[in-house]
Design an enzyme around this catalytic site. Structure first.
Site, PDB file in Angstrom:
ATOM      1  N   ASP A   2       0.676  -1.556   0.407  1.00 47.21           N
ATOM      2  CA  ASP A   2       0.220  -0.292  -0.118  1.00 47.21           C
ATOM      3  C   ASP A   2       0.710   1.061   0.303  1.00 47.21           C
ATOM      4  O   ASP A   2       1.352   1.189   1.114  1.00 47.21           O
ATOM      5  CB  ASP A   2      -0.852  -0.091   1.375  1.00 47.21           C
ATOM      6  CG  ASP A   2      -1.733   1.408   1.483  1.00 47.21           C
ATOM      7  OD1 ASP A   2      -2.250   2.039   0.329  1.00 47.21           O
ATOM      8  OD2 ASP A   2      -1.824   1.517   2.616  1.00 47.21           O
ATOM      9  N   ASP A  50      -2.003   6.032  -4.909  1.00 46.21           N
ATOM     10  CA  ASP A  50      -2.382   5.150  -4.487  1.00 46.21           C
ATOM     11  C   ASP A  50      -2.713   3.713  -4.616  1.00 46.21           C
ATOM     12  O   ASP A  50      -3.566   2.982  -4.958  1.00 46.21           O
ATOM     13  CB  ASP A  50      -3.276   5.744  -3.147  1.00 46.21           C
ATOM     14  CG  ASP A  50      -3.535   4.893  -1.846  1.00 46.21           C
ATOM     15  OD1 ASP A  50      -2.706   3.826  -1.796  1.00 46.21           O
ATOM     16  OD2 ASP A  50      -3.980   5.471  -1.518  1.00 46.21           O
TER      17      ASP A  50
END
Ligand SMILES: *[C@@H]1O[C@H](CO)[C@@H](O)[C@H](O)[C@H]1NC(C)=O
Length: 385
Positions: free
Chosen positions: A86, A264
């Site tokens: 992430d 992201d």
């Protein structure tokens, strides 16, 4: 899938010291309902992040519908954990308790000869409840590379993550963001990887497969998965991977005055300020259901959505923008999230963007590099060769 991954693993095991690390990523295909949920979850994850007070970032997000994850090993002998990689957070956490009825891989430090107690508590309030545990240090293996004595969080309470986590396919999260958003100010995984001295270059790059798994590469880029040259954009902030956004256009009309974007990998969608997204949805003839997800008639002809970054246009056309189809209805991979100052307002370029554009995260030079992703031939055709 297995054949493709096996050949990748075989290639990785033949290389020596300073070599790239390949982490095969599995992809979980979502149903129409799950895709709708993932839009909701993406929104909730950001709402939780934003509810965090002051400088204390929320890193335990609801990744219920996170689609891409890969394996790491923690401890000696290695205990396997599936983690979401992430770029929107900066800590590693793995569970040390199985929630009731779940099938997660847990980390048990009593079974590791290299475990070292830290004991500092790690606690975060998330949506439906707390997520907490303690920091510990142990060896962590990512592909062929071992981080010695790495400090991470072992989490015993995951109730705050709700049913989504219990049913989810991943165990923990490995954050690839910057130090300033690391909870407990512990060293980030990427910093530890760079300091190991074993990466040829201080970079990592994602290939997210469209109808197949993907691959995360540490230390280099994979020419198989992009075409043309990279165009680089310097980071405007080393918190998330944040850059200046020159413009957002639908067809040839400007549709946002917001000047900042982040890339992201832990968000499956594209997200922008609610007003901008509502305006775009209206122009696309999309309907909002439950206020967050937008659906369009699959046969509608959609104009391109273009993000201008570092003076170059990155265009998403209809097939890139649509996540799932049910009958004649298609879900748009676009939702509204208002990120307040000082970090916002901003656009979040999630997996929808990263499937179309191969992104190189250049930690050493604090910049992002973009090239067109080359989607591998489908699994079926690979296996027929
Ligand atoms: C726990 O980890 C933090 C962050 O790495 C470190 O500053 C602290 O000294 C550690 N505490 C112990 C008791 O090892």
């Amino acid at each position: 899938m297995s054949r493709v991954i096996r050949s990748v693993v075989a290639a990785a095991s033949t290389v020596a010291v300073a070599a790239v690390i390949r982490v095969p990523l599995q992809k979980r295909e979502l149903s129409f309902e799950e895709t709708l949920d993932s839009v909701n979850m993406g929104v909730q994850k950001w709402e939780a992040r934003l509810a965090a007070r002051g400088d204390d970032p929320v890193i335990i997000d609801d990744y219920m519908n996170a689609q891409y994850f890969g394996e790491i090993e923690v401890g000696t002998p290695g205990q396997k954990e599936m983690v979401v990689f992430d770029t929107g957070s900066s800590n590693l956490w793995v569970p040390n308790h199985k929630p009731f009825l779940s099938s997660h891989n847990i980390y048990d430090h009593s079974k590791s000869s290299t475990y070292k107690k830290n004991g500092t508590t790690f606690a975060i309030q998330y949506g439906s409840g707390p997520v907490s545990g303690v920091f510990s240090a142990d060896d962590v293996a990512i592909g062929d590379l071992k981080l010695k004595d790495y400090t991470f969080a072992e989490v015993d309470k995951t109730s705050g993550l709700g049913i989504g986590y219990i049913l989810g396919k991943f165990d923990g999260i490995l954050g690839l963001g910057w130090d300033s958003i690391s909870v407990g100010h512990v060293k980030t995984p990427m910093k530890a990887l760079v300091e190991s001295g074993k990466l040829p270059k201080p970079i990592f790059a994602f290939y997210l497969g469209n109808n197949q798994p993907g691959e995360l590469l540490f230390g280099g880029v994979d020419p198989k998965h992009y075409s043309g040259d990279f165009s680089f954009v310097p980071l405007s902030s080393a918190t998330y991977w944040q850059i200046k956004l020159d413009a957002v256009k639908l067809g040839s009309d400007s549709v946002s005055s917001v000047k900042s974007a982040i890339v992201d990998s832990g968000t499956s969608l594209l997200a922008g300020p609610k007003d901008d997204v509502a305006k775009i949805a209206a122009k696309l003839g999309a309907k909002s259901i439950l206020g967050k997800e937008y659906v369009v008639d699959c046969s509608a002809k959609l104009p391109d959505l273009t993000f201008t970054l570092g003076g170059k246009d990155y265009t998403l056309s209809q097939p890139d923008l649509i996540l799932q189809q049910s009958g004649s209805q298609c879900i748009l991979g676009l939702t509204g999230i208002d990120v307040p100052a000082p970090r916002g307002p901003l656009w979040i370029l999630g997996d929808v963007f990263m499937r179309k554009y191969y992104v190189q995260f250049d930690w050493g030079q604090q910049r992002l590099g973009f090239a067109k992703a080359v989607q591998a031939a489908s699994e079926a055709s690979v296996l027929m060769v």
